[in-house]
Design a protein around this motif. Structure first.
Motif: not given
Length: 249
Positions: A2, A33, A107, A110-111
């Motif tokens: 990301q 990540a 997780d 990632s939103k």
């Protein structure tokens, strides 16, 4: 991987038995990540070897900064210290006892877009497999029901330590002990959207919980009264003013 940079604030109190594995796992997961990240561990007046271990971890990992409170000030104060030290738009929070999975932070992040301030303004972790005993689970359910009634808060797990929120929004909120438990209703009251993400809750391997049902209930009653008062007495013309451009002059 990301894009953007994320700060992760981890408040720690008497977690000498957990902090080495927590940091090693976090650095490993976040390195894979995120394009860039910064872990800020705030040691809150521990009486064991937590601070010594954190300073060693800070020397070992360039991504880790350790900050110490000389006396215990509480989780919300430790979070505030970490947010003040952060330099990124977005900040994630997780606990230092090993019960939070660092992958849950990935997780949740990632939103959102880490490079901009956009809806939603709060990502809340919700523990679907709580490993607490039956007494704490029932106490939590009762507390959540009362909180939802008084604050019109629909977050199913407001006490979960996993959150992702803009740095400036957190620091704009009125500070008080247990602020971390009321981020969902306070941000919603100010007009910001939020989303909930299911996260993993793992069993504690070492150390003891910092709270008791009686102590939590006693403090929670007065916290609810105070938050209800704050919400009634806080009026902001526009949520955009919380992120007004800063004067660099």
């Amino acid at each position: 991987m990301q894009a953007g940079t994320l700060s992760i604030v981890i408040p720690v109190h008497n977690e000498a038995g957990n902090i080495d594995s927590v940091m090693a796992e976090a650095v490993d997961v976040f390195s894979a990540a995120f394009e860039a990240f910064h872990i800020i561990a705030v040691e809150d007046g521990s009486t064991d070897a937590t601070w010594e271990k954190l300073t060693a971890l800070g020397a070992r990992y360039p991504h880790v900064t350790a900050i110490q409170h000389p006396n215990r000030a509480g989780k919300s104060a430790a979070l505030r210290t970490g947010f003040l030290a952060a330099k990124t738009l977005w900040v994630a929070t997780m606990d230092g006892d090993g019960q939070d999975d660092p992958q849950s932070v990935v997780d949740m992040a990632s939103k959102i877009d880490l490079a901009s301030l956009d809806a939603p303004a709060l990502v809340c972790g919700c523990r679907t497999n709580r490993t607490d005993g039956a007494n704490r689970k029932w106490a939590s359910k009762i507390g959540n029901a009362i909180r939802r009634f008084m604050l019109r808060d629909d977050c199913p797990d407001t006490a979960c330590g996993l959150k992702v929120i803009p740095r400036d929004l957190f620091l704009a909120l009125p500070f008080f002990d247990s602020l971390h438990r009321y981020l969902p209703p306070l941000t919603r009251y100010l007009g910001f959207d939020q989303i909930y993400v299911d996260v993993v809750n793992r069993a504690r391997i070492s150390g003891e919980t910092k709270y008791t049902n009686v102590g939590r209930a006693f403090a929670g009653f007065f916290d609810l009264m105070g938050v209800n008062w704050l919400m009634r007495r806080t009026h902001i013309p526009s949520k955009a003013l919380l992120f007004a451009p800063k004067d660099d002059a």
